[in-house]
Scaffold this motif. Structure first.
Motif, PDB file in Angstrom:
ATOM      1  N   ALA A   1       0.823  -1.213   0.000  1.00 22.65           N
ATOM      2  CA  ALA A   1       0.000   0.000   0.000  1.00 22.65           C
ATOM      3  C   ALA A   1       0.855   1.260   0.000  1.00 22.65           C
ATOM      4  N   THR A   2       2.022   1.188   0.620  1.00 27.72           N
ATOM      5  CA  THR A   2       2.899   2.361   0.655  1.00 27.72           C
ATOM      6  C   THR A   2       3.369   2.722  -0.745  1.00 27.72           C
ATOM      7  N   ALA A   3       3.756   1.718  -1.523  1.00 29.58           N
ATOM      8  CA  ALA A   3       4.197   1.971  -2.895  1.00 29.58           C
ATOM      9  C   ALA A   3       3.087   2.618  -3.710  1.00 29.58           C
ATOM     10  N   VAL A   4       1.865   2.132  -3.545  1.00 27.99           N
ATOM     11  CA  VAL A   4       0.731   2.699  -4.273  1.00 27.99           C
ATOM     12  C   VAL A   4       0.498   4.140  -3.843  1.00 27.99           C
ATOM     13  N   ARG A   5       0.558   4.390  -2.550  1.00 33.35           N
ATOM     14  CA  ARG A   5       0.330   5.755  -2.055  1.00 33.35           C
ATOM     15  C   ARG A   5       1.380   6.721  -2.601  1.00 33.35           C
ATOM     16  N   LEU A   6       2.631   6.295  -2.585  1.00 36.97           N
ATOM     17  CA  LEU A   6       3.698   7.185  -3.021  1.00 36.97           C
ATOM     18  C   LEU A   6       3.728   7.368  -4.535  1.00 36.97           C
ATOM     19  N   MET A   7       3.160   6.417  -5.262  1.00 38.37           N
ATOM     20  CA  MET A   7       3.100   6.523  -6.715  1.00 38.37           C
ATOM     21  C   MET A   7       1.819   7.196  -7.208  1.00 38.37           C
ATOM     22  N   THR A   8       0.876   7.408  -6.309  1.00 39.15           N
ATOM     23  CA  THR A   8      -0.383   8.029  -6.709  1.00 39.15           C
ATOM     24  C   THR A   8      -0.161   9.501  -7.019  1.00 39.15           C
ATOM     25  N   PRO A   9      -0.567   9.972  -8.199  1.00 35.65           N
ATOM     26  CA  PRO A   9      -0.363  11.389  -8.520  1.00 35.65           C
ATOM     27  C   PRO A   9      -1.123  12.286  -7.562  1.00 35.65           C
ATOM     28  N   PRO A  10      -0.581  13.458  -7.245  1.00 24.61           N
ATOM     29  CA  PRO A  10      -1.281  14.380  -6.352  1.00 24.61           C
ATOM     30  C   PRO A  10      -2.610  14.824  -6.959  1.00 24.61           C
ATOM     31  N   ALA A  11      -3.512  15.233  -6.091  1.00 21.57           N
ATOM     32  CA  ALA A  11      -4.803  15.745  -6.579  1.00 21.57           C
ATOM     33  C   ALA A  11      -4.562  16.858  -7.582  1.00 21.57           C
ATOM     34  N   ARG A  12      -5.321  16.857  -8.616  1.00 20.71           N
ATOM     35  CA  ARG A  12      -5.087  17.802  -9.707  1.00 20.71           C
ATOM     36  C   ARG A  12      -5.342  19.241  -9.258  1.00 20.71           C
ATOM     37  N   GLN A  13      -4.255  19.929  -9.030  1.00 25.02           N
ATOM     38  CA  GLN A  13      -4.331  21.336  -8.640  1.00 25.02           C
ATOM     39  C   GLN A  13      -3.456  22.167  -9.581  1.00 25.02           C
TER      40      GLN A  13
ATOM     41  N   LEU B   1       9.917  -7.820  -4.435  1.00 28.40           N
ATOM     42  CA  LEU B   1       8.890  -8.647  -5.074  1.00 28.40           C
ATOM     43  C   LEU B   1       7.500  -8.060  -4.859  1.00 28.40           C
ATOM     44  N   ASP B   2       7.212  -7.624  -3.633  1.00 29.63           N
ATOM     45  CA  ASP B   2       5.905  -7.034  -3.338  1.00 29.63           C
ATOM     46  C   ASP B   2       5.700  -5.739  -4.104  1.00 29.63           C
ATOM     47  N   THR B   3       6.731  -4.909  -4.103  1.00 28.25           N
ATOM     48  CA  THR B   3       6.640  -3.606  -4.764  1.00 28.25           C
ATOM     49  C   THR B   3       6.390  -3.747  -6.260  1.00 28.25           C
ATOM     50  N   LEU B   4       7.191  -4.573  -6.918  1.00 31.66           N
ATOM     51  CA  LEU B   4       7.070  -4.690  -8.369  1.00 31.66           C
ATOM     52  C   LEU B   4       5.774  -5.383  -8.778  1.00 31.66           C
ATOM     53  N   THR B   5       5.332  -6.360  -8.007  1.00 25.63           N
ATOM     54  CA  THR B   5       4.065  -7.013  -8.336  1.00 25.63           C
ATOM     55  C   THR B   5       2.906  -6.041  -8.151  1.00 25.63           C
ATOM     56  N   THR B   6       2.946  -5.284  -7.075  1.00 29.20           N
ATOM     57  CA  THR B   6       1.889  -4.296  -6.822  1.00 29.20           C
ATOM     58  C   THR B   6       1.824  -3.259  -7.928  1.00 29.20           C
ATOM     59  N   LEU B   7       2.970  -2.667  -8.254  1.00 26.86           N
ATOM     60  CA  LEU B   7       2.981  -1.598  -9.251  1.00 26.86           C
ATOM     61  C   LEU B   7       2.812  -2.146 -10.674  1.00 26.86           C
TER      62      LEU B   7
ATOM     63  N   GLU C   1      15.379  -6.490  -0.524  1.00 24.70           N
ATOM     64  CA  GLU C   1      14.629  -5.277  -0.230  1.00 24.70           C
ATOM     65  C   GLU C   1      15.184  -4.099  -1.028  1.00 24.70           C
ATOM     66  N   GLY C   2      14.329  -3.087  -1.178  1.00 25.16           N
ATOM     67  CA  GLY C   2      14.740  -1.900  -1.908  1.00 25.16           C
ATOM     68  C   GLY C   2      13.782  -0.758  -1.645  1.00 25.16           C
ATOM     69  N   SER C   3      13.767   0.198  -2.566  1.00 23.24           N
ATOM     70  CA  SER C   3      12.927   1.376  -2.414  1.00 23.24           C
ATOM     71  C   SER C   3      11.467   1.047  -2.708  1.00 23.24           C
ATOM     72  N   PHE C   4      10.590   2.025  -2.513  1.00 26.89           N
ATOM     73  CA  PHE C   4       9.167   1.826  -2.800  1.00 26.89           C
ATOM     74  C   PHE C   4       8.907   1.647  -4.298  1.00 26.89           C
ATOM     75  N   ALA C   5       9.944   1.911  -5.130  1.00 23.21           N
ATOM     76  CA  ALA C   5       9.810   1.710  -6.573  1.00 23.21           C
ATOM     77  C   ALA C   5      10.554   0.472  -7.055  1.00 23.21           C
ATOM     78  N   GLY C   6      11.223  -0.235  -6.133  1.00 26.76           N
ATOM     79  CA  GLY C   6      11.900  -1.464  -6.513  1.00 26.76           C
ATOM     80  C   GLY C   6      13.382  -1.337  -6.794  1.00 26.76           C
ATOM     81  N   ALA C   7      13.989  -0.181  -6.498  1.00 28.11           N
ATOM     82  CA  ALA C   7      15.417   0.018  -6.733  1.00 28.11           C
ATOM     83  C   ALA C   7      16.222  -0.527  -5.556  1.00 28.11           C
ATOM     84  N   MET C   8      17.413  -1.072  -5.853  1.00 29.85           N
ATOM     85  CA  MET C   8      18.146  -1.841  -4.852  1.00 29.85           C
ATOM     86  C   MET C   8      19.586  -1.350  -4.656  1.00 29.85           C
TER      87      MET C   8
END
Length: 314
Positions: free
Chosen positions: A34-46, A114-120, A158-165
């Motif tokens: 869920a953290t990866a999804v939250r951090l990858m979610t674009p900000p509200a359109r402002q 594995l979790d991050t890349l499968t989720t994204l 393990e790696g970043s929320f985007a899968g970088a190691m």
């Protein structure tokens, strides 16, 4: 597994030469991040995010990275010299990239890749960017192949929320294609072996067009209306004769090899301050943008490298 994961498993097993049961066993352990999804979610359109070069540079070319970068260089001088001789990339640039990516290993990420890349790869939060979801699926396939080859343990790495190691924050595809053994022990460990991380950064930049003995920015004074010369994109679109004809002047320099290279004028804009900083970028600037597509990132790498070099005196 979900039907789309089953299809992916079959395709990956065939394309990567990995037994299907191994692929399925690995994917069945993947959990939603869920953290990866939250951090990858674009900000509200402002409206469009405003470009802010000054604050970006302050965050990345900071006293901590300069101080720790100098210490890192002193501690690993031999490995840096070897990597620089092999790749043509100055030690200062390698040090700066590792500093910007992880502050010399302090922040490498604690998300299971594995979790991050499968989720994204299957639940990317921005439906307007299907190419991003496809990219994460490709990285997941590379992770599975690396696991099969014994180059990492996909169940635990393990790696970043985007899968970088690791220290240089390589994605699985970069690890597979550009990571190298820096100390001759027969394996590549970007998380635990600093020599491997150093050598791999140099090799990545060399493979993406780094030109030996050419600076990141050409020593050029641009005309006052330099904005008309500025470009976008990740490939230089001009050269020295064209810039000279447009009013650019070469500054005193002990080396003029940059004059034979493709060049591009880049705009480091700060909209809040209403400023534009124009620089003349060589192919080496654009090589860094393959590490991160942001002009701000590549310019910060060059600036941090210079600050660290000035501090060490190497």
């Amino acid at each position: 597994m979900l039907p789309e994961l089953e299809t992916f498993a079959r395709q990956t097993a065939q394309a990567q030469g990995v037994p299907l049961d191994q692929v399925e066993a690995l994917l069945k352990t993947a959990r939603y991040n869920a953290t990866a999804v939250r951090l990858m979610t674009p900000p509200a359109r402002q409206g469009r995010i405003r470009r802010a070069w000054f604050s970006y540079r302050q965050r990345h070319v900071d006293p901590i990275r300069i101080r720790r970068g100098a210490a890192f260089w002193e501690a690993h001088q031999s490995a840096l010299e070897r990597a620089s001789a092999r790749s043509g990339v100055p030690a200062s640039i390698i040090v700066a990239i590792i500093g910007i990516e992880t502050v010399y290993g302090q922040y490498t990420g604690d998300h299971r890749v594995l979790d991050t890349l499968t989720t994204l790869g299957f639940r990317y939060p921005d439906s307007s960017r299907p190419e991003r979801q496809a990219m994460f699926r490709e990285q997941l396939a590379d992770l599975i192949a690396l696991d099969h080859q014994g180059k990492l343990d996909a169940y635990t790495v393990e790696g970043s929320f985007a899968g970088a190691m690791g220290l240089p924050q390589f994605m699985p595809g970069s690890l597979m294609r550009y990571a190298v053994d820096g100390n001759g022990d027969g394996r590549v460990d970007l998380a635990g072996n600093v020599d491997d991380a150093i050598a791999s950064v140099g090799n990545f930049l060399r493979e993406h067009g780094w030109v030996r003995d050419v600076p990141v920015f050409a020593p050029v004074r641009l005309p006052v209306d330099a904005g008309r010369l500025a470009q976008d994109g990740l490939t230089p679109t001009s050269d020295w004769p064209a810039l000279k004809a447009a009013g650019a002047q070469a500054l005193p320099s002990h080396d003029t090899r940059w004059q034979t290279q493709a060049l591009g004028v880049i705009d480091l804009q700060d909209e809040g301050r209403n400023t534009h900083e124009y620089r003349t970028a060589t192919p080496n600037f654009f090589a860094i943008t393959h590490y991160n597509r942001s002009y701000f990132y590549a310019a910060s790498v060059a600036d941090l490298a210079q600050e660290i070099q000035d501090r060490t005196g190497f």
